[in-house]
Motif scaffolding. Structure first.
Motif, PDB file in Angstrom:
ATOM      1  N   THR A  97      25.437  29.047  44.064  1.00 54.61           N
ATOM      2  CA  THR A  97      26.371  30.227  44.382  1.00 54.61           C
ATOM      3  C   THR A  97      27.275  30.495  43.465  1.00 54.61           C
ATOM      4  OG1 THR A  97      27.954  28.477  45.144  1.00 54.61           O
ATOM      5  CG2 THR A  97      26.436  29.140  46.985  1.00 54.61           C
ATOM      6  N   THR A  99      28.451  32.801  40.220  1.00 58.31           N
ATOM      7  CA  THR A  99      28.077  33.858  39.720  1.00 58.31           C
ATOM      8  C   THR A  99      28.551  34.139  38.171  1.00 58.31           C
ATOM      9  OG1 THR A  99      29.380  35.227  40.865  1.00 58.31           O
ATOM     10  CG2 THR A  99      27.440  34.973  41.780  1.00 58.31           C
ATOM     11  N   GLU A 100      29.521  33.326  37.847  1.00 59.06           N
ATOM     12  CA  GLU A 100      30.643  33.562  36.633  1.00 59.06           C
ATOM     13  C   GLU A 100      29.682  33.783  35.256  1.00 59.06           C
ATOM     14  OE1 GLU A 100      33.272  30.985  39.125  1.00 59.06           O
ATOM     15  OE2 GLU A 100      31.086  31.233  38.779  1.00 59.06           O
ATOM     16  N   ASP A 101      29.966  34.719  34.424  1.00 60.51           N
ATOM     17  CA  ASP A 101      29.184  34.863  33.151  1.00 60.51           C
ATOM     18  C   ASP A 101      29.252  33.235  32.451  1.00 60.51           C
ATOM     19  OD1 ASP A 101      29.239  37.328  33.910  1.00 60.51           O
ATOM     20  OD2 ASP A 101      29.937  38.218  32.113  1.00 60.51           O
ATOM     21  N   VAL A 104      26.578  31.026  33.610  1.00 65.10           N
ATOM     22  CA  VAL A 104      25.229  31.196  33.278  1.00 65.10           C
ATOM     23  C   VAL A 104      25.006  30.763  31.864  1.00 65.10           C
ATOM     24  CG1 VAL A 104      23.366  33.047  33.141  1.00 65.10           C
ATOM     25  CG2 VAL A 104      25.241  33.146  34.856  1.00 65.10           C
ATOM     26  N   TYR A 115      18.176  30.992  35.910  1.00 62.19           N
ATOM     27  CA  TYR A 115      19.519  30.762  36.649  1.00 62.19           C
ATOM     28  C   TYR A 115      19.240  32.010  37.829  1.00 62.19           C
ATOM     29  CZ  TYR A 115      24.642  30.220  37.334  1.00 62.19           C
ATOM     30  OH  TYR A 115      25.899  29.957  37.746  1.00 62.19           O
ATOM     31  N   VAL A 117      21.066  33.118  41.888  1.00 62.82           N
ATOM     32  CA  VAL A 117      21.931  32.812  42.828  1.00 62.82           C
ATOM     33  C   VAL A 117      21.132  32.479  44.373  1.00 62.82           C
ATOM     34  CG1 VAL A 117      23.781  33.830  41.762  1.00 62.82           C
ATOM     35  CG2 VAL A 117      22.333  35.229  43.151  1.00 62.82           C
ATOM     36  N   ASP A 140      17.991  36.279  37.780  1.00 65.67           N
ATOM     37  CA  ASP A 140      18.114  37.222  38.637  1.00 65.67           C
ATOM     38  C   ASP A 140      18.893  38.387  38.009  1.00 65.67           C
ATOM     39  OD1 ASP A 140      20.780  36.467  38.743  1.00 65.67           O
ATOM     40  OD2 ASP A 140      20.641  35.643  40.647  1.00 65.67           O
ATOM     41  N   ARG A 142      21.963  39.725  38.315  1.00 63.38           N
ATOM     42  CA  ARG A 142      23.467  39.367  37.781  1.00 63.38           C
ATOM     43  C   ARG A 142      23.321  38.419  36.734  1.00 63.38           C
ATOM     44  NH1 ARG A 142      25.506  38.226  43.964  1.00 63.38           N
ATOM     45  NH2 ARG A 142      23.616  37.587  44.117  1.00 63.38           N
ATOM     46  N   SER A 143      22.554  37.489  36.772  1.00 67.22           N
ATOM     47  CA  SER A 143      22.443  36.418  35.578  1.00 67.22           C
ATOM     48  C   SER A 143      22.029  36.993  34.440  1.00 67.22           C
ATOM     49  CB  SER A 143      21.623  35.357  36.328  1.00 67.22           C
ATOM     50  OG  SER A 143      21.919  34.773  37.245  1.00 67.22           O
ATOM     51  N   ALA A 146      24.877  38.930  32.850  1.00 66.04           N
ATOM     52  CA  ALA A 146      25.702  37.991  32.316  1.00 66.04           C
ATOM     53  C   ALA A 146      25.424  37.612  30.968  1.00 66.04           C
ATOM     54  CB  ALA A 146      26.057  36.879  33.060  1.00 66.04           C
TER      55      ALA A 146
END
Length: 221
Positions: A97, A99-101, A104, A115, A117, A140, A142-143, A146
């Motif tokens: 869960t 999602t912080e850069d 990753v 990686y 979420v 994904d 978002r990852s 990052a």
């Protein structure tokens, strides 16, 4: 409907699920085993349980949450590093869960090949598992963003690569093959391949030439 329609028959991808929530593991098993080429061969809720499950089941892929019940918030990072060190051929895919850069990047540094979420849809998760099983990277949206932000920012620096990986990278830049690099460094060709795979994951590239280019941009060469 299985995503494997029309796919040639191959040995199934063996997966170990590591998550401290039993209901999450049950749901993942139910979803993944709908696919003809995926097989869940083990489960664990703790780092110790995961190490035992991987040793016993010899999976191709470990689907790993970063938060496990017995330890700190990101104890999965230490487990990821331990698993990839003990079993260099294994593919760790983080499913979490967070999602912080920084997480990753730290996961990749710990040896994770991918990686994603937990709100990822089933199709994308299955694709990520297959990619990781082939030795490829899988992120994904978002990852991946990052990682790009980190590569373009102050976080992407020499500390991401070990001294040995930097040595291998410099020899790559000279155009040497894995066998020739092994000869230069007095290590096996298999070990060179392992280091090349690690540094390419850390630089978020899929080809040797791209690794050299990315490293040049980051001032590593």
């Amino acid at each position: 409907m299985s995503v494997t329609t029309g796919r040639a028959r191959r040995p199934p991808i063996r997966i170990v699920l590591v998550d401290d929530h039993s209901i999450m593991r049950q749901g993942l098993r139910a979803v993944l085993e709908r696919e003809d080429d995926l097989r869940v061969v083990g489960e664990a809720a703790t780092p110790a349980g995961a190490a035992a499950a991987v040793l016993d089941a010899r999976p191709n892929v470990v689907l790993l949450d970063l938060k496990l019940s017995a330890g700190p918030q990101t104890d999965g990072l230490d487990l990821c590093r331990a698993l990839t060190t003990a079993h260099p051929g294994i593919g760790v895919l983080v499913l979490t869960t967070f999602t912080e850069d920084r997480l990753v990047v730290r996961a990749v540094q710990a040896g994770a090949r991918g990686y994603v979420v937990k709100d990822v849809d089933t199709t994308e998760l299955v694709r990520a598992i297959r990619a990781v099983s082939r030795g490829e990277s899988a992120f994904d949206a978002r990852s991946a963003s990052a990682m790009v932000r980190t590569l373009n920012g102050a976080g992407a620096d020499r500390e991401q690569l070990t001294d040995r990986e930097l040595e291998v990278l410099r020899l790559l830049a000279r155009g040497l093959s894995n066998r020739a690099i092994g000869g230069e460094l007095y290590i096996s060709e298999t070990t060179v391949k392992f280091h090349v795979g690690n540094l390419m994951r850390k630089l978020l590239v899929s080809r040797r030439a791209e690794a050299v280019y990315a490293a040049s941009k980051l001032g590593l060469l």
